[in-house]
Design an enzyme around this catalytic site. Sequence first.
Site, PDB file in Angstrom:
ATOM      1  CG  ASP A  74     -50.568  14.704  35.476  1.00 61.06           C
ATOM      2  OD1 ASP A  74     -50.736  13.613  34.897  1.00 61.06           O
ATOM      3  OD2 ASP A  74     -50.362  15.777  34.872  1.00 61.06           O
ATOM      4  NE  ARG A  92     -47.047  26.015  38.377  1.00 63.36           N
ATOM      5  CZ  ARG A  92     -48.324  25.640  38.489  1.00 63.36           C
ATOM      6  NH1 ARG A  92     -48.957  25.787  39.626  1.00 63.36           N
ATOM      7  NH2 ARG A  92     -48.968  25.126  37.477  1.00 63.36           N
ATOM      8  CB  SER A 134     -53.675  20.963  30.132  1.00 65.39           C
ATOM      9  OG  SER A 134     -52.745  21.463  31.043  1.00 65.39           O
TER      10      SER A 134
HETATM   11  N1  ARG Z   1     -47.165  29.034  29.591  1.00 64.96           N
HETATM   12  C1  ARG Z   1     -47.610  29.533  30.849  1.00 64.96           C
HETATM   13  C2  ARG Z   1     -46.447  29.689  31.788  1.00 64.96           C
HETATM   14  O1  ARG Z   1     -45.421  29.128  31.561  1.00 64.96           O
HETATM   15  C3  ARG Z   1     -48.725  28.712  31.410  1.00 64.96           C
HETATM   16  C4  ARG Z   1     -48.377  27.421  32.032  1.00 64.96           C
HETATM   17  C5  ARG Z   1     -49.588  26.674  32.421  1.00 64.96           C
HETATM   18  N2  ARG Z   1     -49.251  25.620  33.313  1.00 64.96           N
HETATM   19  C6  ARG Z   1     -49.988  24.532  33.476  1.00 64.96           C
HETATM   20  N3  ARG Z   1     -49.562  23.680  34.349  1.00 64.96           N
HETATM   21  N4  ARG Z   1     -51.051  24.287  32.764  1.00 64.96           N
HETATM   22  O2  ARG Z   1     -46.529  30.385  32.752  1.00 64.96           O
END
Ligand code: ARG
Length: 417
Positions: free
Chosen positions: A14, A94, A173
Site C-alpha cells: 500500500d 498511531r 494483514s
Molecule cells: N482493530 C485494531 C485497532 O483498531 C487493530 C488495527 C490493526 N491495524 C492494521 N493496520 N492492521 O486498533
Amino acid sequence: MKQKIVLAYSGGLDTSVSIKWLQEKYGADVVTLTLNLGQKEDFKEIEERAYSTGAVKHFQMDAREEFAKGYVFPSIKANGMYQGRYPLATALGRPLIATKLVEVAESEGAHAVAHGCTGKGNDQVRMDVTVRSLNPSIRVIAPVREWNMSRDAEIVYARKHGINIKPKKSVFSTDQNLWGRSIESGPLEDPDTEPPPEAFEWVSAVDASPDSPGYLTIGFEAGLPVSLDGRKLDGVELIRRVNEFAGKHAYGIVDHIEDRLVGIKSREVYECPGALAIIEAHRDLEQLVLTRTELAFKAAVEREWSWLVYSGLWMEPLRFDLDAFIGETQKRADGEVRLKFHKGGMRIVGRSSPNSLYRLKLSTYSKESTFDQNSAVGFIELWGLQSRTAASAAASKTRGRTQREQHTERKQNQAVK
Ligand code: ARG
C-alpha cells in the site's frame, strides 16, 4: 518549487504504491518516514525500497523509548483495555506516528502528510485527528481511502510503475509494535474459524511450550514496571522480555469480536503477551494498595480512557484530565507481583507492597485476630435496613391487593345471584 508530502512508510504494498501515486496525482515530492516502535522489521531494506520507489528523502527514527514512556506507560497506569479485551497496541502507536509526521512536515516545509490507512478502520481516524489537532494547516492525504484499488489492481499498478514489491509472506494483514501484534484478514474474516498456527509469531503453540511452569516477578514503582526478578530494566527492554517469556509459555493471544469506531464489527486477533501480563500484574497490585472506593471509581475512568484512545481522541483534553486523576492513584502503586506461566495460562501467585492495605491481624481466622466480630452485628442491622423495609412494603402491598380482589369477587358473585 515543487510541493512536498511526508508519507508514513511501512515498506509494504500500500505505502509503496502510495509513493508513486502521490507523485502522479499531486505532482509533489514524496518524503518517507518509518518509525521503529519495536516491531521486528529490516529497516535498512525499507529505506532502500523507499529510495528505489522514488522517495526524495527517507527518515528512519527509533521511537521505541518515546513510545514506551509517552504512550505505553500511561496505558499501563490506566489498565488500558478496549472492550475489556484489547490492550490498544495499534491504537497507541498511531498518535505517535502522526506526531512524527507533523514534526517532519514542519522541518521539511511540506504542505501535506499522507498515510496508508483504509477508509474502513480506526487507524485513519487516529491519524487524521491527531495531525489536525497538532497543526491544522497541514493537509492529510490517505491514498488508499481515495484510490479504491483492489489488492490485485495495486499489484498491476506496481508492476506498471516498476515498483519493487516485497513478496508477501502471509495472507494476514498485520500491525505490530512493542505492545502487541494485530492480525486481521484471510481466514480470520470468518469469526467461526480458529486462527491457523501460521497466524502467530510471538506466542508459541501450547505443545511447543515448556512442560514446567515459569515464574516472573515484576517490580512496580508509582504504577510502572521497573524490574524483572529484582533486576532494574528500562521500559523497552522490560516489555520486550515479558513478551518473550510469556510468549514462550504460549500465553498472550486474544481472539474477539470488536466494535470499530465506524460501526463495523470485526474479528480481531492479537498477540500481546507482555501487555496482558503487565496489566494483570498492575491491576493485582492496585487491588492491594487502593481502597475499594478508589478501585470502583478508577474502573469507570479506565473505561473512558480506553475508549478515548481507541477512538482516536489521544489529543482530547479529557484524556489529559483523566491522566491527572490516574497519576494521583499511582503514587502508592509500588511493589512486586509474582506471575506463574504454564501451557498457555497465567496466574498471579503472590504480591507485596510497602503501601499494602492488607492487614493480617484483621483478616486472619486464627486467634491473633484483632477484628471485633461483635461490631459486625450492628453493621449488618443498618446495612440491610433498606432492603428489609422494601421487602416488607412489597409483602403488605401484595396482601392488600389480594384482599381487595377477594372483596370485588364476592360483590360480583352476589350480583349474579
Ligand atoms: N482493530 C485494531 C485497532 O483498531 C487493530 C488495527 C490493526 N491495524 C492494521 N493496520 N492492521 O486498533
